[in-house]
Enzyme design. Structure first.
Site, PDB file in Angstrom:
ATOM      1  N   ASP A 171       0.276  -5.188  12.139  1.00 16.89           N
ATOM      2  CA  ASP A 171       0.006  -5.684  10.784  1.00 16.89           C
ATOM      3  C   ASP A 171       0.603  -7.067  10.587  1.00 16.89           C
ATOM      4  OD1 ASP A 171      -1.160  -5.667   8.294  1.00 16.89           O
ATOM      5  OD2 ASP A 171       0.350  -4.377   7.365  1.00 16.89           O
TER       6      ASP A 171
ATOM      7  N   THR B 126       0.836  -1.203   0.000  1.00 19.91           N
ATOM      8  CA  THR B 126       0.000   0.000   0.000  1.00 19.91           C
ATOM      9  C   THR B 126       0.866   1.246   0.000  1.00 19.91           C
ATOM     10  OG1 THR B 126      -0.485  -1.064   2.113  1.00 19.91           O
ATOM     11  CG2 THR B 126      -2.328  -0.017   0.953  1.00 19.91           C
ATOM     12  N   PHE B 127       2.036   1.141   0.622  1.00 19.07           N
ATOM     13  CA  PHE B 127       2.830   2.349   0.808  1.00 19.07           C
ATOM     14  C   PHE B 127       4.013   2.468  -0.141  1.00 19.07           C
ATOM     15  CE2 PHE B 127       0.796   1.406   4.920  1.00 19.07           C
ATOM     16  CZ  PHE B 127      -0.066   2.497   4.941  1.00 19.07           C
TER      17      PHE B 127
ATOM     18  N   GLU C 104       6.777   0.622  -3.450  1.00 20.78           N
ATOM     19  CA  GLU C 104       7.368  -0.559  -4.078  1.00 20.78           C
ATOM     20  C   GLU C 104       8.610  -0.993  -3.317  1.00 20.78           C
ATOM     21  OE1 GLU C 104       7.796   1.868  -7.696  1.00 20.78           O
ATOM     22  OE2 GLU C 104       7.053   0.112  -8.760  1.00 20.78           O
TER      23      GLU C 104
HETATM   24  N1  ADP Z   1      14.145  -6.766   3.796  1.00 22.86           N
HETATM   25  C1  ADP Z   1      13.443  -7.406   2.880  1.00 22.86           C
HETATM   26  N2  ADP Z   1      13.958  -8.463   2.223  1.00 22.86           N
HETATM   27  C2  ADP Z   1      13.245  -9.113   1.289  1.00 22.86           C
HETATM   28  N3  ADP Z   1      11.994  -8.767   0.945  1.00 22.86           N
HETATM   29  C3  ADP Z   1      11.409  -7.744   1.556  1.00 22.86           C
HETATM   30  C4  ADP Z   1      12.091  -6.992   2.549  1.00 22.86           C
HETATM   31  N4  ADP Z   1      11.260  -6.025   2.995  1.00 22.86           N
HETATM   32  C5  ADP Z   1      10.118  -6.167   2.311  1.00 22.86           C
HETATM   33  N5  ADP Z   1      10.184  -7.192   1.422  1.00 22.86           N
HETATM   34  C6  ADP Z   1       9.150  -7.660   0.510  1.00 22.86           C
HETATM   35  O1  ADP Z   1       8.336  -6.566   0.106  1.00 22.86           O
HETATM   36  C7  ADP Z   1       6.992  -6.739   0.569  1.00 22.86           C
HETATM   37  C8  ADP Z   1       6.414  -5.394   0.979  1.00 22.86           C
HETATM   38  O2  ADP Z   1       7.212  -4.813   1.987  1.00 22.86           O
HETATM   39  P1  ADP Z   1       6.555  -4.251   3.322  1.00 22.86           P
HETATM   40  O3  ADP Z   1       7.660  -3.753   4.202  1.00 22.86           O
HETATM   41  O4  ADP Z   1       5.655  -5.278   3.878  1.00 22.86           O
HETATM   42  O5  ADP Z   1       5.764  -2.989   2.785  1.00 22.86           O
HETATM   43  P2  ADP Z   1       4.224  -2.660   2.619  1.00 22.86           P
HETATM   44  O6  ADP Z   1       3.935  -1.695   3.717  1.00 22.86           O
HETATM   45  O7  ADP Z   1       4.185  -2.038   1.292  1.00 22.86           O
HETATM   46  O8  ADP Z   1       3.444  -3.942   2.741  1.00 22.86           O
HETATM   47  C9  ADP Z   1       7.083  -7.762   1.686  1.00 22.86           C
HETATM   48  O9  ADP Z   1       5.860  -8.474   1.831  1.00 22.86           O
HETATM   49  C10 ADP Z   1       8.214  -8.654   1.203  1.00 22.86           C
HETATM   50  O10 ADP Z   1       7.751  -9.569   0.256  1.00 22.86           O
HETATM   51 MG    MG Z   2       3.598  -5.448   4.120  1.00 22.91          MG
END
Ligand code: ADP
Ligand code: MG
Length: 370
Positions: free
Chosen positions: A153, A33-34, A36
């Site tokens: 979350d 949501t927030f 890429e």
């Molecule tokens: N440190 C990381 N290493 C690998 N994949 C990541 C990492 N951080 C986020 N991701 C991938 O990106 C996706 C979205 O990141 P996230 O931090 O959950 O943001 P959002 O708030 O957009 O959901 C995660 O579900 C995961 O698949």
């Molecule tokens: Mg997430």
């Protein structure tokens, strides 16, 4: 850029390195949501990282408060089972972006997220593997709760696992500190948090003075999903979610949950009556371990004041009876591809066990999904 604009840029962000000069984007791995998320490589050290773009589009000026909160919390939390924030980078402001910088949160890279792993039928978790996943998840949660932070979350996509089998809680975009008091008493928070399928009954009923138990509910949903391989309660609306919870966990009555009738939405939503609690019974065909069923039952307790906490969960027999939690790196070494929710086919229907798909829905409107 004019000299003046250049000076302002450099004055404003003296400690933020330039993202594209320092890192080379490799592939997109997430779309939340927030913003890429990209897999990227440090051009100099060759270290692999994850870059999460901070969405600035809705900001008229300044840095989004939600991202600031996420950064502050991540800086506070240093633990093996919490994702590590390496630094914040920015893109250079120029005419192409109307002199607005884009910011990136740079994280240590994890090869998989749990949603990606669970959606891949070739990935098989043994009982010992599941113990290790849950033990690390609860360890991470225990640590953040001990630091007075609520995650808010919990869901499989926000649980990362490295190829070495180390689990990291991620996505602190909705996290906040708790336990603060205002002059009028306990501080109230918004109840519009937590992805619907993992949202506990107290939030659905409008509770605004909640605590760590909300994350334990999500952890319980994730634990069940380790066996069912798809989220256990996939509601379409808040009303539907309450109905699904009542069907699994029994009616939300003052008998089992004193005070529930005083919650804001108790009279506004339709709260099913006369439902029996069927947590163990309905999960038994998937979860064939009595200790696991007992722990699940306690994590999915509807009254948050009676729901088990992380510390007590970690002492539960589930973790201490044979088989002992395994080293996940052994199972993961059989897979040489990264698995992320974003890259996986949608899990909502395709991965429900065959026998369930063949069975007619028990209720036209509120079909069970596991
Ligand atoms: N440190 C990381 N290493 C690998 N994949 C990541 C990492 N951080 C986020 N991701 C991938 O990106 C996706 C979205 O990141 P996230 O931090 O959950 O943001 P959002 O708030 O957009 O959901 C995660 O579900 C995961 O698949
Ligand atoms: Mg997430």
């Amino acid at each position: 850029m004019t000299t003046q604009a250049k000076i302002v840029e450099e004055l404003e962000f003296p400690y933020c390195e330039n993202a594209s000069e320092k890192y080379e984007k490799l592939t997109k791995i997430g779309q939340g949501t927030f913003g890429e998320v990209f897999k990227a490589r440090d051009r100099k050290t060759k270290r692999i990282v994850a870059m999460k773009k901070v969405l600035m589009e809705n900001e008229k000026e300044g840095f989004p408060i939600t991202a600031l909160r996420e950064i502050r919390i991540l800086q506070l939390l240093s633990h093996e089972n919490v994702v590590k924030l390496i630094e914040i980078c920015r893109s250079r402001a120029g005419a192409y972006n109307r002199f607005k910088s884009t910011f990136y949160l740079i994280f240590e890279f994890c090869e998989h997220d749990l949603a990606g792993l669970l959606s891949n039928v070739n990935v098989k978790f043994t009982l010992a593997d599941i113990k290790r996943v849950m033990q690390q998840l609860l360890n991470g949660l225990y640590f953040i709760h001990h630091n007075k932070i609520l995650h808010r979350d919990m869901k499989a996509a926000n649980v990362l696992i490295t190829k070495n089998g180390i689990l990291k809680l991620a996505d602190f975009g909705l996290a906040r500190a708790y336990g603060g008091m205002t002059q009028k008493g306990a501080q109230k928070y918004t109840n519009r948090v937590v992805t619907l399928w993992y949202r506990p009954p107290e939030l659905l009923l409008g509770e605004r003075v909640y605590g760590p138990a909300i994350d334990v509910w999500g952890a319980g949903c994730i634990m069940a999903e380790m066996w069912t391989r798809s989220p256990i309660m996939q509601g379409n609306t808040e009303q539907h979610q309450i109905t699904l919870i009542s069907h699994l966990c029994g009616s939300l009555t003052p008998d089992v949950w004193p005070g529930v009738e005083k919650l804001d939405l108790y009279d506004k939503l339709e709260v099913p009556k006369g439902q029996k609690r069927l947590v163990k019974e309905r999960l038994k065909p998937y979860v064939r371990d009595q200790f696991a069923l007992d722990l699940l039952d306690k994590m999915l307790y509807v009254d948050p004041s009676k729901r088990i906490d992380c510390d007590t969960s970690l002492n539960h027999d589930f973790f201490w009876e044979d088989p002992a939690p395994s080293d996940l790196s052994v199972m993961l070494s059989r897979h040489n591809q990264s698995m992320f929710e974003y890259l996986a086919p949608p899990r909502r229907r395709g991965h429900i066990p065959q026998q369930q798909q063949a069975r007619p829905p028990t209720d036209q409107h509120f079909e069970r999904v596991f």
